[in-house]
Motif scaffolding. Structure first.
Motif, PDB file in Angstrom:
ATOM      1  N   CYS A  60       0.798  -1.237   0.000  1.00 38.09           N
ATOM      2  CA  CYS A  60       0.000   0.000   0.000  1.00 38.09           C
ATOM      3  C   CYS A  60       0.824   1.278   0.000  1.00 38.09           C
ATOM      4  O   CYS A  60       0.262   2.370   0.004  1.00 38.09           O
ATOM      5  N   PRO A  75       3.488   4.373  -1.124  1.00 34.64           N
ATOM      6  CA  PRO A  75       3.674   5.174  -2.343  1.00 34.64           C
ATOM      7  C   PRO A  75       4.896   4.737  -3.159  1.00 34.64           C
ATOM      8  O   PRO A  75       4.947   4.949  -4.363  1.00 34.64           O
ATOM      9  N   ARG A 132       7.027   1.407  -4.236  1.00 35.22           N
ATOM     10  CA  ARG A 132       6.890  -0.053  -4.236  1.00 35.22           C
ATOM     11  C   ARG A 132       8.004  -0.698  -5.045  1.00 35.22           C
ATOM     12  O   ARG A 132       8.403  -0.177  -6.087  1.00 35.22           O
TER      13      ARG A 132
END
Length: 86
Positions: free
Chosen positions: A46, A48, A50
């Motif tokens: 979840c 910002p 990744r």
């Protein structure tokens, strides 16, 4: 070879969009490795920022303990689920 080089197991490999990778979390136990992988994937799911991929690789303890902490770009680092030939 040292005894540490003979210990095979699993580690988590985290690939970043810029081509760097992290290698960490060595364990000789497959079930522990899967739990650690699930936890790491959940952490990044979840956010910002990744990773491009997070997966288990077969590695020996020496590969993981001698690996740079983050941002490695060496092509010789473990990147397969297979242990290779010994």
């Amino acid at each position: 070879m040292t005894p540490r080089e003979l210990v095979w197991g699993y580690a988590i490999r985290r690939e970043w969009p810029d081509g760097a990778h992290d290698l960490f979390g060595f364990t000789p136990d497959a079930e522990t490795a899967r739990r650690r992988l699930d936890r790491d994937r959940g952490y990044w799911r979840c956010g910002p920022v990744r990773p491009a991929a997070v997966y288990l690789v077969a590695a020996n303890a020496a590969d993981v303990s001698g690996h740079p902490v983050d941002g490695c770009r060496r092509s010789c680092c473990p990147d397969s689920t297979d242990r290779g030939q010994w």
